[in-house]
Design an enzyme around this catalytic site. Structure first.
Site, PDB file in Angstrom:
ATOM      1  N   GLU A 196       0.827  -1.212   0.000  1.00  0.00           N
ATOM      2  CA  GLU A 196       0.000   0.000   0.000  1.00  0.00           C
ATOM      3  C   GLU A 196       0.863   1.265   0.000  1.00  0.00           C
ATOM      4  O   GLU A 196       0.526   2.246  -0.664  1.00  0.00           O
ATOM      5  CB  GLU A 196      -0.944   0.011   1.211  1.00  0.00           C
ATOM      6  CG  GLU A 196      -2.036  -1.049   1.178  1.00  0.00           C
ATOM      7  CD  GLU A 196      -2.994  -0.877   0.011  1.00  0.00           C
ATOM      8  OE1 GLU A 196      -3.037   0.219  -0.582  1.00  0.00           O
ATOM      9  OE2 GLU A 196      -3.713  -1.845  -0.315  1.00  0.00           O
ATOM     10  N   TYR A 206      -6.985   6.148   4.062  1.00  0.00           N
ATOM     11  CA  TYR A 206      -7.079   5.089   3.060  1.00  0.00           C
ATOM     12  C   TYR A 206      -6.216   3.886   3.426  1.00  0.00           C
ATOM     13  O   TYR A 206      -6.676   2.733   3.414  1.00  0.00           O
ATOM     14  CB  TYR A 206      -6.677   5.598   1.667  1.00  0.00           C
ATOM     15  CG  TYR A 206      -6.315   4.459   0.757  1.00  0.00           C
ATOM     16  CD1 TYR A 206      -7.307   3.636   0.242  1.00  0.00           C
ATOM     17  CD2 TYR A 206      -4.981   4.140   0.497  1.00  0.00           C
ATOM     18  CE1 TYR A 206      -6.982   2.528  -0.538  1.00  0.00           C
ATOM     19  CE2 TYR A 206      -4.647   3.048  -0.269  1.00  0.00           C
ATOM     20  CZ  TYR A 206      -5.647   2.249  -0.789  1.00  0.00           C
ATOM     21  OH  TYR A 206      -5.326   1.153  -1.540  1.00  0.00           O
ATOM     22  N   ASP A 244      -9.932   5.644  -2.303  1.00  0.00           N
ATOM     23  CA  ASP A 244      -8.761   6.147  -3.021  1.00  0.00           C
ATOM     24  C   ASP A 244      -9.232   6.756  -4.335  1.00  0.00           C
ATOM     25  O   ASP A 244     -10.443   6.929  -4.555  1.00  0.00           O
ATOM     26  CB  ASP A 244      -7.733   5.033  -3.248  1.00  0.00           C
ATOM     27  CG  ASP A 244      -8.208   3.988  -4.257  1.00  0.00           C
ATOM     28  OD1 ASP A 244      -9.411   3.968  -4.606  1.00  0.00           O
ATOM     29  OD2 ASP A 244      -7.376   3.185  -4.722  1.00  0.00           O
ATOM     30  N   TYR A 249       8.420  10.691  -4.583  1.00  0.00           N
ATOM     31  CA  TYR A 249       7.753  10.906  -3.285  1.00  0.00           C
ATOM     32  C   TYR A 249       8.523  10.164  -2.183  1.00  0.00           C
ATOM     33  O   TYR A 249       8.009   9.274  -1.507  1.00  0.00           O
ATOM     34  CB  TYR A 249       6.293  10.434  -3.322  1.00  0.00           C
ATOM     35  CG  TYR A 249       5.442  11.185  -4.324  1.00  0.00           C
ATOM     36  CD1 TYR A 249       4.842  12.398  -3.990  1.00  0.00           C
ATOM     37  CD2 TYR A 249       5.250  10.678  -5.612  1.00  0.00           C
ATOM     38  CE1 TYR A 249       4.067  13.092  -4.908  1.00  0.00           C
ATOM     39  CE2 TYR A 249       4.486  11.366  -6.535  1.00  0.00           C
ATOM     40  CZ  TYR A 249       3.884  12.575  -6.174  1.00  0.00           C
ATOM     41  OH  TYR A 249       3.121  13.254  -7.090  1.00  0.00           O
TER      42      TYR A 249
END
Length: 346
Positions: free
Chosen positions: A33, A116, A134, A78
């Site tokens: 995830e 989420y 999401d 990220y």
């Protein structure tokens, strides 16, 4: 047939075979995830496999160095996700005896875990009735129910979460959550979905009103900032260079780069020569310099466009913190930097 049962029925025949769907181990589900945040399955799968191979348990991940984790993460972007991944692994091992929190409320306390991700882990690993929302879920719900509330607004976040919570199948929450996400990814795609084969076509408000391309609604994006980066690729006669760790917060924190000078515009060779960059180069005297590419390399991030130049600088000697050029690939660096290292003939 009810909305949720139609999705589960579709999922049983159409789902992709993915490794994290073959386990209820919360470590693997959490790992998948985090990797898949802001990342498509096709891109994230090799990274998942690499992490599971190198760090088969959360104890392995916790004792790894941040540098090695960032290196393995290189290319995913990220990078705060990787730093949070490491911090959370250490927290679970050191504070929770290596045991994952087994419910939505406690999962939400982990660093890097939002609504989420907590819902996904709680439902898939522990069968808790916690609805996921999401990008895929937003799209399916907004189209099917004809909801025009912007999905990236405070009101929209609450409205879609509430709706999702009323739709989740209480008897099989893990299957339902994965079904609606997979449905959004595979069937109810962002652009040009094939609505003729959709099992929900007879009751989809967007399809009935020819508004599939208009939903979901999103508020205007944050303005993109343009920056001008000048990387100083300093080399001495011993094939050494300067490579430093970014310690400031923001993009690429804790990744490595060549010394950097930001400018207000793209610089010509003449303008570069007039810069006062002695402090950056530790007052090293330049023997010669040249430009790697006459045209700016434009690197696009979500809210920033980086117009980049690499300046090749020759010096007689470098300070003791200099490293051998051949060892550059050992350090985690942004894709922009690693591409240069791989393509430039030192």
């Amino acid at each position: 047939m009810d909305f949720n049962l139609k999705l589960i029925n579709w999922y049983s025949g159409k789902k992709r075979e993915l490794p994290w769907r073959e386990t209820s181990n919360p470590y693997y589900i959490w790992l998948s995830e985090i990797i898949l945040q802001q990342t498509q399955v096709k891109q994230g799968l090799p990274y998942y496999d690499a992490f599971v191979t190198q760090y088969p348990t959360i104890f392995d991940l916790a004792k790894a160095s941040e540098t090695s984790i960032l290196k393995l993460w290189q290319g995913l972007g990220y990078y705060s996700r990787a730093r949070n991944l490491h911090a959370t692994a250490k927290h679970i091992v050191n504070k929770l005896d290596g045991k994952f929190p087994d419910n939505y409320k406690d999962l939400l306390q982990l660093k890097g875990v939002g609504d989420y991700t907590a819902s996904a882990i709680a439902s898939i690993a522990f069968n808790e009735v916690a609805a996921v929302v999401d990008g895929n879920v937003y799209r399916v719900l907004s189209r099917y129910f004809g909801i025009e509330t912007p999905i990236n607004s405070t009101l929209g976040t609450k409205e879609f979460k509430t709706l999702a919570s009323t739709l989740i199948d209480p008897n099989q929450p893990a299957t339902y959550n994965q079904a609606i996400m997979e449905f959004g990814a595979m069937q109810c795609k962002p652009k040009n979905p094939d609505c003729s084969i959709c099992p929900l076509k007879d009751s989809c408000v967007a399809l009935q009103n020819q508004r599939v391309d208009e939903l979901p609604v999103k508020l205007k994006k944050t303005k993109v900032t343009v920056k001008y980066f000048n990387f100083l690729v300093v080399m001495d006669q011993h094939k050494k260079t300067l490579f430093e760790k970014r310690t400031t917060k923001g993009i690429w924190q804790h990744l490595y780069q060549f010394p950097l000078i930001e400018s207000k515009k793209s610089l010509t060779s003449e303008e570069f020569h007039l810069l006062n960059f002695e402090d950056t180069l530790l007052k090293i005297e330049l023997l010669d310099y040249s430009l790697y590419n006459d045209i700016d390399i434009v690197h696009k991030l979500s809210h920033q466009h980086l117009h980049t130049k690499f300046w090749i600088i020759e010096v007689e000697s470098l300070p003791k913190e200099a490293i051998f050029i051949k060892s550059l690939t050992k350090y985690p660096s942004p894709v922009l930097i690693s591409d240069f290292i791989n393509n430039f003939s030192f």
